[in-house]
Design an enzyme around this catalytic site. Sequence first.
Site, mmCIF file in Angstrom:
data_model
loop_
_atom_site.group_PDB
_atom_site.id
_atom_site.type_symbol
_atom_site.label_atom_id
_atom_site.label_comp_id
_atom_site.label_asym_id
_atom_site.label_seq_id
_atom_site.Cartn_x
_atom_site.Cartn_y
_atom_site.Cartn_z
ATOM 1 N N LYS A 207 29.889 5.163 -92.766
ATOM 2 C CA LYS A 207 29.530 6.360 -93.537
ATOM 3 C C LYS A 207 28.442 7.168 -92.820
ATOM 4 C CE LYS A 207 29.214 9.281 -96.922
ATOM 5 N NZ LYS A 207 28.809 8.909 -98.269
ATOM 6 N N CYS A 261 24.016 13.707 -98.635
ATOM 7 C CA CYS A 261 24.630 12.923 -97.558
ATOM 8 C C CYS A 261 24.282 13.459 -96.170
ATOM 9 C CB CYS A 261 26.150 12.887 -97.736
ATOM 10 S SG CYS A 261 26.698 11.828 -99.079
#
Length: 399
Positions: A207, A261
Amino acid sequence: MKKIEIMGCGYIGLPTAITFTLAGYEVCGFDIQESVVKTLNAGKIHIVEPGLQEAMDQAMATGRLHFTAKPEPADVFIIAVQTPHRDTPEGKRVSDMKYVESAARSVGQVIRPGGLCVLESTSPPYSTRLVESIVSEVSGIPAEDFMTAHCPERIIPGRMLIELRENDRIIGSNRPESAEYAKEIYTPVVTKGTIRTTDDLTAEMCKLTENTFRDINIAYANELSKVCDRLGIDVFNLIQLANCHPRVNVHTPGIGVGGHCIAVDPWFIHEKFEDITPLIYEARIINDGKPAWVADRIARDVAPGAKVAVLGMSFKANIDDIRESPSVEFAKILRQRGYEVLACEPYIQHEVAGFANHSLEDAMAQCDYAVITLAHNEFKEKKELIASKPYYDCVGLMR
């Protein structure tokens, strides 16, 4: 029927809880904010997301979804809390794991032997093992008698319900049997995507790698916008032409990079490997510095004291989330430099980060100058109104 407990009912946790319910599980959503729990138990969502209220209605109608401010025993726990960054006294930017650690302690209070704890929160390497140690310490259960895994969330606002079902998922654990068990749990949810298993460190880095890739490429686009400004050419036209090459895909520049993010995750790699990640660091500096550069740029067109409409205050188009929003940072810089800021964020119905929130019509009627920071649908539909005043277009909306 297995019971799933979602730890954290925010932008990731709530859609996750709803989706697991609709996949056939009994689901409990845990959140420390009692006001959120009360709202959700009344069947009302507290975030803006297309289709989410309708899905919530369906999930609540099953009788298998409820919310609580006190952790309950369950078969599987999924930690979906935020992992922001923080600045150290030495001036370094590192992950703030307090929410993950708190959630792990809550899991430790109620987990039973044989239970599974999945960390979905995007975190630095070794975070899943940190969760394992906290759960074991609080519960008194040896680590080998329960399971942990990492399954990083991969969804974006505006498409959450779709991507929860259709995106591929990565599940990693330091014990292969734990990863396989987690895969079984997620299989009824991921109806179109593929679930791939690996070790926990690879899953954590996956990720971070995805979002850091995007951050670095956006930094390149943002640098190009500065070069094109100096050359006096249209950066959006340049990128469109360059992307005609079959092996080129330059990203789109903007006011900066925001959200929970892309603006945060690269720091999680850099903090662990500071000596060998200068590119990641420089990309973050470039993107974090874009709001100030835009403020410098518009100073050539309009002097302090002017009324400037900032069109878009969330971190991306067509959502209400302002976490790490570069538009908010830009508005603050303008105010510090003596401009009167007229914030316009149509997806929020109240003030935004200390700024009064104006309708587009009101902002354009009052302003001397406008800065388009996001390509909201409303702005696209009302280009003529925006063009009625001098403006600077950060995102190519007016092309």
